[in-house]
Design a protein around this motif. Structure first.
Motif, PDB file in Angstrom:
ATOM      1  N   MET A 110      43.863 -33.254  24.849  1.00 16.62           N
ATOM      2  CA  MET A 110      44.093 -32.495  23.614  1.00 16.62           C
ATOM      3  C   MET A 110      43.638 -33.278  22.382  1.00 16.62           C
ATOM      4  SD  MET A 110      47.607 -30.369  23.969  1.00 16.62           S
ATOM      5  CE  MET A 110      48.475 -30.786  25.457  1.00 16.62           C
ATOM      6  N   LEU A 111      43.926 -34.572  22.358  1.00 17.36           N
ATOM      7  CA  LEU A 111      43.508 -35.382  21.214  1.00 17.36           C
ATOM      8  C   LEU A 111      41.987 -35.475  21.119  1.00 17.36           C
ATOM      9  CD1 LEU A 111      46.193 -38.194  21.351  1.00 17.36           C
ATOM     10  CD2 LEU A 111      45.846 -36.574  19.476  1.00 17.36           C
ATOM     11  N   ILE A 112      41.314 -35.600  22.253  1.00 19.30           N
ATOM     12  CA  ILE A 112      39.846 -35.612  22.230  1.00 19.30           C
ATOM     13  C   ILE A 112      39.324 -34.278  21.721  1.00 19.30           C
ATOM     14  CG2 ILE A 112      37.766 -35.662  23.679  1.00 19.30           C
ATOM     15  CD1 ILE A 112      39.192 -37.806  25.384  1.00 19.30           C
ATOM     16  N   GLN A 113      39.947 -33.176  22.155  1.00 12.92           N
ATOM     17  CA  GLN A 113      39.509 -31.857  21.692  1.00 12.92           C
ATOM     18  C   GLN A 113      39.701 -31.712  20.181  1.00 12.92           C
ATOM     19  OE1 GLN A 113      38.030 -29.279  23.616  1.00 12.92           O
ATOM     20  NE2 GLN A 113      37.535 -28.708  21.522  1.00 12.92           N
ATOM     21  N   ILE A 114      40.815 -32.193  19.668  1.00  8.08           N
ATOM     22  CA  ILE A 114      41.055 -32.139  18.221  1.00  8.08           C
ATOM     23  C   ILE A 114      40.021 -32.977  17.489  1.00  8.08           C
ATOM     24  CG2 ILE A 114      42.649 -32.816  16.377  1.00  8.08           C
ATOM     25  CD1 ILE A 114      44.942 -32.114  18.354  1.00  8.08           C
ATOM     26  N   LEU A 115      39.760 -34.180  17.977  1.00  4.96           N
ATOM     27  CA  LEU A 115      38.781 -35.050  17.344  1.00  4.96           C
ATOM     28  C   LEU A 115      37.408 -34.369  17.301  1.00  4.96           C
ATOM     29  CD1 LEU A 115      38.421 -38.831  18.011  1.00  4.96           C
ATOM     30  CD2 LEU A 115      36.437 -37.394  17.828  1.00  4.96           C
ATOM     31  N   LEU A 116      36.988 -33.781  18.417  1.00  7.19           N
ATOM     32  CA  LEU A 116      35.696 -33.102  18.453  1.00  7.19           C
ATOM     33  C   LEU A 116      35.686 -31.863  17.556  1.00  7.19           C
ATOM     34  CD1 LEU A 116      34.909 -33.488  22.242  1.00  7.19           C
ATOM     35  CD2 LEU A 116      33.792 -34.686  20.335  1.00  7.19           C
ATOM     36  N   ASN A 117      36.792 -31.131  17.515  1.00  7.46           N
ATOM     37  CA  ASN A 117      36.874 -29.963  16.618  1.00  7.46           C
ATOM     38  C   ASN A 117      36.754 -30.397  15.156  1.00  7.46           C
ATOM     39  OD1 ASN A 117      37.168 -28.207  18.745  1.00  7.46           O
ATOM     40  ND2 ASN A 117      39.368 -27.932  18.480  1.00  7.46           N
ATOM     41  N   LYS A 118      37.404 -31.498  14.802  1.00  4.24           N
ATOM     42  CA  LYS A 118      37.302 -32.002  13.428  1.00  4.24           C
ATOM     43  C   LYS A 118      35.865 -32.397  13.104  1.00  4.24           C
ATOM     44  CE  LYS A 118      41.438 -31.855  11.676  1.00  4.24           C
ATOM     45  NZ  LYS A 118      41.711 -31.093  10.453  1.00  4.24           N
ATOM     46  N   LEU A 119      35.197 -32.998  14.064  1.00  2.00           N
ATOM     47  CA  LEU A 119      33.808 -33.388  13.863  1.00  2.00           C
ATOM     48  C   LEU A 119      32.916 -32.152  13.734  1.00  2.00           C
ATOM     49  CD1 LEU A 119      31.903 -35.723  13.563  1.00  2.00           C
ATOM     50  CD2 LEU A 119      31.781 -35.896  16.046  1.00  2.00           C
ATOM     51  N   LEU A 120      33.132 -31.163  14.585  1.00  2.00           N
ATOM     52  CA  LEU A 120      32.382 -29.907  14.467  1.00  2.00           C
ATOM     53  C   LEU A 120      32.640 -29.240  13.125  1.00  2.00           C
ATOM     54  CD1 LEU A 120      32.814 -28.447  18.051  1.00  2.00           C
ATOM     55  CD2 LEU A 120      30.627 -28.879  16.904  1.00  2.00           C
ATOM     56  N   GLN A 121      33.883 -29.292  12.668  1.00  2.00           N
ATOM     57  CA  GLN A 121      34.249 -28.708  11.379  1.00  2.00           C
ATOM     58  C   GLN A 121      33.482 -29.390  10.255  1.00  2.00           C
ATOM     59  OE1 GLN A 121      38.497 -28.560  10.820  1.00  2.00           O
ATOM     60  NE2 GLN A 121      38.304 -28.507   8.613  1.00  2.00           N
ATOM     61  N   GLU A 122      33.379 -30.722  10.294  1.00  2.00           N
ATOM     62  CA  GLU A 122      32.636 -31.431   9.252  1.00  2.00           C
ATOM     63  C   GLU A 122      31.158 -31.065   9.279  1.00  2.00           C
ATOM     64  OE1 GLU A 122      32.855 -35.479   8.259  1.00  2.00           O
ATOM     65  OE2 GLU A 122      35.030 -35.509   8.193  1.00  2.00           O
ATOM     66  N   VAL A 123      30.597 -30.955  10.480  1.00  2.00           N
ATOM     67  CA  VAL A 123      29.177 -30.644  10.618  1.00  2.00           C
ATOM     68  C   VAL A 123      28.880 -29.210  10.177  1.00  2.00           C
ATOM     69  CG1 VAL A 123      27.333 -30.308  12.324  1.00  2.00           C
ATOM     70  CG2 VAL A 123      28.763 -32.345  12.408  1.00  2.00           C
ATOM     71  N   SER A 124      29.788 -28.286  10.494  1.00  5.93           N
ATOM     72  CA  SER A 124      29.534 -26.872  10.185  1.00  5.93           C
ATOM     73  C   SER A 124      29.965 -26.472   8.784  1.00  5.93           C
ATOM     74  CB  SER A 124      30.228 -25.976  11.209  1.00  5.93           C
ATOM     75  OG  SER A 124      31.628 -26.108  11.095  1.00  5.93           O
ATOM     76  N   SER A 125      30.703 -27.322   8.086  1.00 10.70           N
ATOM     77  CA  SER A 125      31.168 -26.997   6.736  1.00 10.70           C
ATOM     78  C   SER A 125      30.712 -28.067   5.750  1.00 10.70           C
ATOM     79  CB  SER A 125      32.697 -26.899   6.713  1.00 10.70           C
ATOM     80  OG  SER A 125      33.155 -25.965   7.633  1.00 10.70           O
ATOM     81  N   PRO A 126      29.396 -28.129   5.474  1.00 14.10           N
ATOM     82  CA  PRO A 126      28.931 -29.200   4.585  1.00 14.10           C
ATOM     83  C   PRO A 126      29.527 -29.141   3.191  1.00 14.10           C
ATOM     84  CG  PRO A 126      27.158 -27.653   5.091  1.00 14.10           C
ATOM     85  CD  PRO A 126      28.345 -27.266   5.917  1.00 14.10           C
ATOM     86  N   LEU A 127      29.844 -27.948   2.692  1.00 13.38           N
ATOM     87  CA  LEU A 127      30.433 -27.851   1.358  1.00 13.38           C
ATOM     88  C   LEU A 127      31.795 -28.537   1.337  1.00 13.38           C
ATOM     89  CD1 LEU A 127      30.290 -26.855  -1.525  1.00 13.38           C
ATOM     90  CD2 LEU A 127      31.243 -24.687  -0.774  1.00 13.38           C
TER      91      LEU A 127
END
Length: 186
Positions: A110-127
């Motif tokens: 679960m923690l790895i999934q959260i970490l990857l989701n946060k990273l995806l969020q940063e990549v997909s939301s440049p603003l």
């Protein structure tokens, strides 16, 4: 590593470094993340005398993982919030080493999934990435502490005292309340 690894590698370099991935060599700034597939050769070294990084080897059996995380593989991913990512790495290591064996694997996953989701969020939301507020994490922690005691009536003076160590002295109580109201809107 000449031949790559048998696992995925997620690495956060917190110092400037030279990163070689397959045959491509990049010079990257501090606070850069890389997600590397198994079997891909890589090598990295610091450009300064003190080199700091967090890294994690992991496996994944989810058939959608490669598709979902496709934008993250084999490219430098700059973050404005390395502390948050470093905390995820530390929590994963803690759970892996010290959690009750009954819950260990699930907690780590679960923690790895959260970490990857946060990273995806940063990549997909440049603003959102560009609008990073250096005090947001500290104010978020204060907000969570306040929410943990909903029956308590905080005064501006008390909040100001609690913020003395969180925020530089040039920020006023009105600024704090404006930031808290901003966080309430998120």
């Amino acid at each position: 590593i000449q031949t790559g690894n048998s696992c995925y590698l997620l690495i956060l370099v917190m110092s400037p470094c030279r990163f070689q991935l397959d045959s491509e060599t990049l010079t990257v700034p501090a606070n850069t993340l890389f997600l590397i597939r198994p079997g891909v050769p890589y090598r990295y070294s610091g450009l300064e005398t003190e080199f700091v990084n967090d890294w994690l080897h992991f496996t994944c059996t989810d058939p959608d993982f490669e598709t979902e995380c496709g934008p993250l593989f084999h490219r430098p991913l700059q973050t404005n919030n390395p502390v948050q990512f470093s905390q995820y790495f530390q929590n994963i290591v803690w759970e892996h080493n010290y959690a009750d064996p009954k819950y260990r694997q699930k907690n780590v996953s679960m923690l790895i999934q959260i970490l990857l989701n946060k990273l995806l969020q940063e990549v997909s939301s440049p603003l959102q990435h560009e609008l990073y507020e250096p005090y947001a994490l500290r104010l978020q922690q204060l907000r969570l502490a306040m929410q943990a005691q909903p029956n308590r009536n905080y005064s501006p003076a008390e909040l100001s005292d609690r913020c003395d160590e969180l925020i530089p002295k040039h920020i006023t109580v009105d600024d704090i309340f404006a930031s808290i109201n901003y966080l309430n809107c998120l």
